[in-house]
Design an enzyme around this catalytic site. Structure first.
Site, PDB file in Angstrom:
ATOM      1  N   VAL A  33      12.491  -4.259  -0.592  1.00 12.55           N
ATOM      2  CA  VAL A  33      11.193  -4.768  -1.052  1.00 12.55           C
ATOM      3  C   VAL A  33      11.008  -4.723  -2.577  1.00 12.55           C
ATOM      4  O   VAL A  33      10.016  -5.246  -3.081  1.00 12.55           O
ATOM      5  CB  VAL A  33       9.990  -4.055  -0.362  1.00 12.55           C
ATOM      6  N   THR A  92      10.426   1.381  -5.069  1.00 14.75           N
ATOM      7  CA  THR A  92      10.009   0.915  -3.738  1.00 14.75           C
ATOM      8  C   THR A  92       8.496   0.900  -3.627  1.00 14.75           C
ATOM      9  O   THR A  92       7.902  -0.080  -3.164  1.00 14.75           O
ATOM     10  CB  THR A  92      10.625   1.812  -2.641  1.00 14.75           C
ATOM     11  N   TYR A 117       6.802  10.091  -5.427  1.00 13.64           N
ATOM     12  CA  TYR A 117       6.154   9.615  -4.194  1.00 13.64           C
ATOM     13  C   TYR A 117       4.630   9.551  -4.372  1.00 13.64           C
ATOM     14  O   TYR A 117       4.014   8.508  -4.164  1.00 13.64           O
ATOM     15  CB  TYR A 117       6.523  10.558  -3.058  1.00 13.64           C
TER      16      TYR A 117
HETATM   17  P1  NAD Z   1      10.566   6.460   7.400  1.00 12.58           P
HETATM   18  O1  NAD Z   1      11.410   6.966   6.266  1.00 12.58           O
HETATM   19  O2  NAD Z   1      11.029   6.695   8.790  1.00 12.58           O
HETATM   20  O3  NAD Z   1      10.345   4.883   7.258  1.00 12.58           O
HETATM   21  C1  NAD Z   1      10.374   4.193   6.061  1.00 12.58           C
HETATM   22  C2  NAD Z   1      11.124   2.882   6.289  1.00 12.58           C
HETATM   23  O4  NAD Z   1      11.118   2.120   5.067  1.00 12.58           O
HETATM   24  C3  NAD Z   1      12.592   3.103   6.648  1.00 12.58           C
HETATM   25  O5  NAD Z   1      12.953   2.260   7.726  1.00 12.58           O
HETATM   26  C4  NAD Z   1      13.337   2.718   5.390  1.00 12.58           C
HETATM   27  O6  NAD Z   1      14.657   2.269   5.627  1.00 12.58           O
HETATM   28  C5  NAD Z   1      12.435   1.627   4.821  1.00 12.58           C
HETATM   29  N1  NAD Z   1      12.572   1.451   3.381  1.00 12.58           N
HETATM   30  C6  NAD Z   1      12.583   2.403   2.431  1.00 12.58           C
HETATM   31  N2  NAD Z   1      12.724   1.846   1.212  1.00 12.58           N
HETATM   32  C7  NAD Z   1      12.799   0.494   1.409  1.00 12.58           C
HETATM   33  C8  NAD Z   1      12.958  -0.630   0.550  1.00 12.58           C
HETATM   34  N3  NAD Z   1      13.065  -0.467  -0.778  1.00 12.58           N
HETATM   35  N4  NAD Z   1      12.995  -1.856   1.094  1.00 12.58           N
HETATM   36  C9  NAD Z   1      12.906  -2.024   2.440  1.00 12.58           C
HETATM   37  N5  NAD Z   1      12.753  -1.008   3.302  1.00 12.58           N
HETATM   38  C10 NAD Z   1      12.702   0.243   2.797  1.00 12.58           C
HETATM   39  O7  NAD Z   1       9.125   7.051   7.162  1.00 12.58           O
HETATM   40  P2  NAD Z   1       7.794   6.941   8.050  1.00 12.58           P
HETATM   41  O8  NAD Z   1       7.357   8.295   8.363  1.00 12.58           O
HETATM   42  O9  NAD Z   1       7.969   5.941   9.127  1.00 12.58           O
HETATM   43  O10 NAD Z   1       6.791   6.351   6.960  1.00 12.58           O
HETATM   44  C11 NAD Z   1       6.396   4.985   6.957  1.00 12.58           C
HETATM   45  C12 NAD Z   1       5.338   4.785   5.884  1.00 12.58           C
HETATM   46  O11 NAD Z   1       4.199   5.590   6.164  1.00 12.58           O
HETATM   47  C13 NAD Z   1       5.809   5.155   4.475  1.00 12.58           C
HETATM   48  O12 NAD Z   1       5.283   4.227   3.560  1.00 12.58           O
HETATM   49  C14 NAD Z   1       5.199   6.513   4.263  1.00 12.58           C
HETATM   50  O13 NAD Z   1       4.967   6.753   2.899  1.00 12.58           O
HETATM   51  C15 NAD Z   1       3.916   6.400   5.056  1.00 12.58           C
HETATM   52  N6  NAD Z   1       3.432   7.735   5.480  1.00 12.58           N
HETATM   53  C16 NAD Z   1       4.033   8.393   6.512  1.00 12.58           C
HETATM   54  C17 NAD Z   1       3.570   9.658   6.873  1.00 12.58           C
HETATM   55  C18 NAD Z   1       4.165  10.427   8.016  1.00 12.58           C
HETATM   56  O14 NAD Z   1       3.761  11.576   8.230  1.00 12.58           O
HETATM   57  N7  NAD Z   1       5.060   9.904   8.796  1.00 12.58           N
HETATM   58  C19 NAD Z   1       2.509  10.244   6.166  1.00 12.58           C
HETATM   59  C20 NAD Z   1       1.954   9.553   5.113  1.00 12.58           C
HETATM   60  C21 NAD Z   1       2.407   8.289   4.787  1.00 12.58           C
END
Ligand code: NAD
Ligand code: UDP
Ligand code: UDP
Length: 313
Positions: A60, A93, A146
């Protein structure tokens, strides 16, 4: 009826893949965009071949020209271990990804939802955290790539909204857990469960008195969908489970539920680790009629059974 087409960035990740499941199941045309940095094809393997699901390997940071009515911008590593392993990439990202997806939403006249985070509150001085709190973030510390990346992404969302009338939604996600977290994800729930199942020491950072509030993935995804599907509120809105526990209690609970004999091993507390965190979800209750329904005990059992299956494979 014409269902909106949906682009999910980070769709092969933990949260993104559960979101894709719900969207594909509801009949939307879903495009999953991922660079597989922390996600995996395994998470969405069962969707490949469905006529309303497409997978695009793409980063992205780079522009993307596809058509969509709705965008969920989920792409970003979320675990401290992964987002700190290449902090410059994390900022790119978060920030360039937001710019590109906002540019796409502007061109397509799409509604776009940002997966923001409770980390925008940093080491919060206000407890529980309400959306009106501006946060306490160290801009130069190891978590800043982050936290500040996500804060800048929120800024971009609100500026595109004010300047270009982009139809935005901003959700601040609190700690979420469940099946499809990576075994080596590095976040606390997956670490503790994997350690317990393998009979390895449970790595407790600090004295374990810091708190978090854990939301089960199905509840979280429901909150994201409700936010996307309503017309009143752009956000920011907290989505998370307000049931707060200490990390030591979490370790003990995982030990009990797995029946593991692992011992607890104390490790230094990482820099800037927030002391306490709990969402105030009054806004989500009022505007989305949303509140979490899955108790930690039940969610942990589901998650343990997922990891047990992985370990036994
Ligand atoms: P995750 O790491 O499992 O998923 C992130 C996904 O984004 C992965 O599939 C990764 O390959 C993809 N990705 C990373 N950089 C990328 C790039 N430059 N281009 C394309 N794809 C890319 O994490 P998650 O827990 O599923 O988190 C998903 C979203 O929710 C994130 O944005 C995270 O910041 C947010 N979030 C999650 C939590 C949580 O507790 N799980 C809490 C707060 C925020
Ligand atoms: N962009 C994209 N897909 C689109 C439209 C735009 O990836 O469908 C990117 C584009 O490369 C640009 C960014 O989004 O760098 C921001 O777009 P915007 O239109 O706001 O900026 P401009 O093109 O005017 O710099
Ligand atoms: N933590 C821990 N042991 C681990 C991983 C994490 O004690 O193996 C602690 C960590 O220091 C933090 C809490 O658990 O206080 C939640 O950490 P996580 O990385 O899951 O999420 P975040 O700090 O981003 O909320």
């Amino acid at each position: 009826m014409n269902m909106p087409s949906v682009l999910v960035t980070g769709g092969a990740g933990f949260l993104g893949s559960h979101l894709c499941d719900r969207l594909v199941g509801a009949g939307h045309d879903v495009m999953c965009v991922d660079n597989f940095h922390t996600g995996s094809k395994q998470n969405i393997a069962h969707l490949i071949g469905r006529v309303n699901f497409e997978l695009i390997r793409h980063d992205v940071w780079l522009p993307l020209y596809v058509e969509a009515d709705r965008v969920f911008n989920m792409a970003c590593p979320a675990s401290p271990v992964h987002y700190q392993s290449d902090p410059v990439s994390t900022v790119k990202t978060a920030v360039l990804g937001a710019i590109n997806m906002l540019g796409l939403a502007k061109r397509c006249n799409a509604r776009i939802l940002q997966a923001s985070t409770s980390e925008v509150y940093g080491d919060a001085q206000v407890h529980p955290q309400q959306e009106s709190y501006w946060g306490n973030v160290n801009p130069t510390g190891p978590r800043a790539c982050y936290d500040e990346g996500k804060r800048c992404a929120e800024t971009l969302f609100f500026d595109y909204h004010r300047q270009h009338q982009v139809d935005i939604r901003v959700v601040r996600i609190f700690n979420t857990y469940g099946p499809r977290m990576r075994p080596d994800d590095g976040r606390v729930v997956s670490n503790f469960i994997m350690q317990a199942l393998r009979g390895e020491p449970i790595t407790l950072y600090g004295d374990g008195s810091q708190t978090r509030s854990f939301c089960y993935v199905d509840d979280l995804v429901e909150g994201l969908l409700r936010m996307m599907n309503q017309d009143e509120l752009v956000g920011p809105i907290n989505v998370g489970n307000p049931a707060e526990i200490t990390i030591r209690e979490l370790a003990e609970r995982v030990l009990r539920l797995t029946g593991s004999k692992s011992r607890i091993e104390y490790r230094p507390l990482p820099a800037d680790d927030p002391v306490q965190r709990r969402p105030d979800i009054a806004r989500a209750r009022q505007h989305l009629d949303w509140h979490p329904g899955v108790e930690l005990e039940d969610g942990l059992k589901e998650t343990i059974s997922y990891f047990r299956h992985l370990v036994n494979q």
